[in-house]
Design a protein around this motif. Sequence first.
Motif, PDB file in Angstrom:
ATOM      1  N   LEU A   1      27.149  10.124-114.505  1.00 57.51           N
ATOM      2  CA  LEU A   1      25.723   9.900-114.717  1.00 57.51           C
ATOM      3  C   LEU A   1      24.948  10.946-113.939  1.00 57.51           C
ATOM      4  N   ALA A   2      24.166  11.758-114.649  1.00 60.37           N
ATOM      5  CA  ALA A   2      23.276  12.704-113.977  1.00 60.37           C
ATOM      6  C   ALA A   2      22.174  11.923-113.272  1.00 60.37           C
ATOM      7  N   VAL A   3      21.845  12.321-112.045  1.00 64.77           N
ATOM      8  CA  VAL A   3      20.879  11.574-111.241  1.00 64.77           C
ATOM      9  C   VAL A   3      19.602  12.387-111.010  1.00 64.77           C
ATOM     10  N   LEU A   4      19.732  13.528-110.347  1.00 63.43           N
ATOM     11  CA  LEU A   4      18.566  14.353-110.022  1.00 63.43           C
ATOM     12  C   LEU A   4      18.903  15.819-110.229  1.00 63.43           C
ATOM     13  N   GLN A   5      17.895  16.603-110.579  1.00 63.95           N
ATOM     14  CA  GLN A   5      18.073  18.049-110.595  1.00 63.95           C
ATOM     15  C   GLN A   5      16.792  18.706-110.087  1.00 63.95           C
ATOM     16  N   HIS A   6      16.951  19.961-109.617  1.00 65.13           N
ATOM     17  CA  HIS A   6      15.805  20.683-109.072  1.00 65.13           C
ATOM     18  C   HIS A   6      16.031  22.177-109.283  1.00 65.13           C
ATOM     19  N   PRO A   7      14.990  22.921-109.601  1.00 65.92           N
ATOM     20  CA  PRO A   7      15.147  24.379-109.693  1.00 65.92           C
ATOM     21  C   PRO A   7      15.581  24.954-108.346  1.00 65.92           C
ATOM     22  N   CYS A   8      16.308  26.036-108.390  1.00 62.15           N
ATOM     23  CA  CYS A   8      16.710  26.678-107.139  1.00 62.15           C
ATOM     24  C   CYS A   8      16.602  28.178-107.271  1.00 62.15           C
ATOM     25  N   ALA A   9      16.408  28.830-106.139  1.00 62.64           N
ATOM     26  CA  ALA A   9      16.241  30.284-106.121  1.00 62.64           C
ATOM     27  C   ALA A   9      17.394  30.981-105.416  1.00 62.64           C
ATOM     28  N   PHE A  10      18.419  30.223-105.015  1.00 63.99           N
ATOM     29  CA  PHE A  10      19.535  30.842-104.286  1.00 63.99           C
ATOM     30  C   PHE A  10      20.756  30.955-105.200  1.00 63.99           C
TER      31      PHE A  10
ATOM     32  N   SER B   1      17.248  27.100-120.494  1.00 58.62           N
ATOM     33  CA  SER B   1      18.403  27.909-120.107  1.00 58.62           C
ATOM     34  C   SER B   1      18.027  29.019-119.151  1.00 58.62           C
ATOM     35  N   SER B   2      16.750  29.335-119.087  1.00 59.61           N
ATOM     36  CA  SER B   2      16.307  30.405-118.209  1.00 59.61           C
ATOM     37  C   SER B   2      16.170  29.944-116.760  1.00 59.61           C
ATOM     38  N   SER B   3      16.296  28.644-116.513  1.00 58.56           N
ATOM     39  CA  SER B   3      16.106  28.114-115.161  1.00 58.56           C
ATOM     40  C   SER B   3      17.443  27.997-114.443  1.00 58.56           C
ATOM     41  N   SER B   4      17.434  28.314-113.163  1.00 59.62           N
ATOM     42  CA  SER B   4      18.582  28.067-112.293  1.00 59.62           C
ATOM     43  C   SER B   4      18.337  26.752-111.583  1.00 59.62           C
ATOM     44  N   THR B   5      19.325  25.875-111.604  1.00 62.17           N
ATOM     45  CA  THR B   5      19.130  24.530-111.066  1.00 62.17           C
ATOM     46  C   THR B   5      20.312  24.104-110.211  1.00 62.17           C
ATOM     47  N   VAL B   6      20.079  23.076-109.404  1.00 58.48           N
ATOM     48  CA  VAL B   6      21.138  22.371-108.694  1.00 58.48           C
ATOM     49  C   VAL B   6      20.917  20.892-108.958  1.00 58.48           C
ATOM     50  N   SER B   7      21.984  20.168-109.217  1.00 53.95           N
ATOM     51  CA  SER B   7      21.865  18.772-109.619  1.00 53.95           C
ATOM     52  C   SER B   7      22.948  17.923-108.967  1.00 53.95           C
ATOM     53  N   VAL B   8      22.699  16.605-108.897  1.00 50.21           N
ATOM     54  CA  VAL B   8      23.620  15.630-108.324  1.00 50.21           C
ATOM     55  C   VAL B   8      24.024  14.648-109.410  1.00 50.21           C
ATOM     56  N   HIS B   9      25.327  14.321-109.440  1.00 51.54           N
ATOM     57  CA  HIS B   9      25.879  13.427-110.459  1.00 51.54           C
ATOM     58  C   HIS B   9      26.794  12.403-109.786  1.00 51.54           C
ATOM     59  N   TYR B  10      26.807  11.189-110.337  1.00 47.05           N
ATOM     60  CA  TYR B  10      27.680  10.118-109.842  1.00 47.05           C
ATOM     61  C   TYR B  10      28.694   9.748-110.925  1.00 47.05           C
ATOM     62  N   ARG B  11      29.905   9.451-110.485  1.00 48.44           N
ATOM     63  CA  ARG B  11      30.881   8.785-111.351  1.00 48.44           C
ATOM     64  C   ARG B  11      30.972   7.343-110.866  1.00 48.44           C
TER      65      ARG B  11
END
Length: 605
Positions: free
Chosen positions: A26-35, A189-199
């Motif tokens: 289950l995808a929980v949260l995502q956020h754009p990232c610059a790193f 698709s142009s965005s770089s992101t980091v996201s958290v997922h739970y199983r």
Amino acid sequence: MSFKPEDVTSQGVWEILKELIDGRWLAVLQHPCAFPPETFEYVTLNLIHNPNINSSVLFRADILYDSAKHPQRDGQSTTSEVYSIRDIPRKDIVAHDGFPAFTLKRTIVRRMIPRNPMLDKPVVQSCQVFQSSQSIHLKHTLVLYIPHVSSGSEIPWYHPNVQSLACLHSWCYSQPKDAVSLLPESSPSSSSTVSVHYRLFPDQVPPLSERLQRTAFHLLSTIHKHGRGALEGYTKRVHHDQLISQQRVQDTYTRLKAAHAKRLSDQWVEQTDSSKHVFEDLSIAAFLMELWKDMYQPNGSSRTTIAKGDSRPAFPGFVDIGCGNGVLVDILLREGYQGWGFDARSRKSWAIFESSTQRQLKQMILVPQPLLDINPDLSQQNREDSPKLLSKLLPRACTTTRTSDTEIEWHSGVFPSRTFIISNHADELTPWTPLLAYLSLSPFLMIPCCSHNLSGLRFRAPSKFNSYSADTLAPTFFADSITKSKSVAISVAPEAGEDYQPRQGNLKDLSQANRSKQPSAYAALCDWVSHLARAVGYEVEKEMLRLPSTRNTGLIGRELDPGAEGLSATERMDKVRAVAAKEGADAGVWVDRAKGLMAGKGEKH
């Protein structure tokens, strides 16, 4: 970029994770990232090795296996415990070579150690790093966390109650029209992101609990914060565990806390906060005991139990100068170490200790013998003012009685040879610690706090002895004539072979631009007292202690230069006198302040 993550729980399982284990993600949260991916991997590995960054109830992680360090050992740890990737059930971990679209890059097996084992249990967890390149323009890095449990009831409180957790970093190098992405359609698709997922466990169904949502938010915000910091060039300035491993000190601290914390906290009678002082002294005791294990024979060992070839000496005893509430002395005595402590004022807390501890806590004023030697007229003057006081300035280790209730004992600062000296936030005694230690060829631990010169006056220590080149110009910004109430003594460091004397000046006269280039007053103090220690031949070691205090720099003197150690007692005394005289030490000022301390004036810790 402010941190405002997007809730993506409505998107279910992302296409890129459908082949991961059984797809119950289950995808929980995502956020754009610059790193970039390299920064994400660096941050993630740091969090794997230091789980206490994410949770205050965790001490550390013990690494049981790291494929980057033991590639041929198939999971065998350096401890007696052996872990193999093959031993973990297939349903809980992916194959060695990864899964569709990803390749396994690294596997780490860690045991997370809680601060309070009475409340929380350790848990073993596999952490795996995967990478995938969809094209030259898109790269995914996935970090998978799998606790070694069979049900949710085995999950400790500090770990999210899920079967597995994943952090996905998706990095777009450019925005070509033909780029193919396995991210949800709602994510450009142009965005770089980091996201958290739970199983989730089989019996868990959305919506997620508030606690699981909060945990995901905290983890993602930590990755975001550390990733931005690394991108902006942040480098770690404070390094712990340089002399003794984190595991040794924390394990001893845990044992000491279980044995002493409740007793000391329940009986606390001081006005100060017991939660600070008790746990701080437990931490210092843990560090000292582990340090002493390296320096001395095991406590209580006999000749028949000493291993052949072990050249470590027997424990010589300790003295805690400026012992304050006496908690540290009490802990060390109860742990079987012989020693004593003294302070200018007795404390209420001394009365709560056993009689055996009370006998080792003394109300006593220390007037360093070298101070009297460089001010010969002072001794006679004070004998006329108070004939019974300075008559007690004898080079003895410890006096256990007083001739009357109104008479305060004095000590010259000369202790039995090689007595271990503890100077914990000893204020006026801090700069004297290495000098007095040298008189007795003693090792020492000093933890500086407030800055005082060798006369006992508050001042801002010179910082010539660190790497801030601007410090060499600082004294030129101070006025020579200033009212005494606003002045601080500034000891101007000399060039090689050049004599110098402290000057008076006002910190307010230093322009803001130049003031910002100076190290903190605490950093300058640590530099200066380290310089004094090196001046008499000590090799100074530095350890940033894990204390609930911002004044946590431990300066240790265990080794003396052979030339310095080879001098006679008289020659050592002459050397300390010379250092004290060069620093402008004034015994008259010292004794006046000592009388104030006896009257209850001055700082308390």
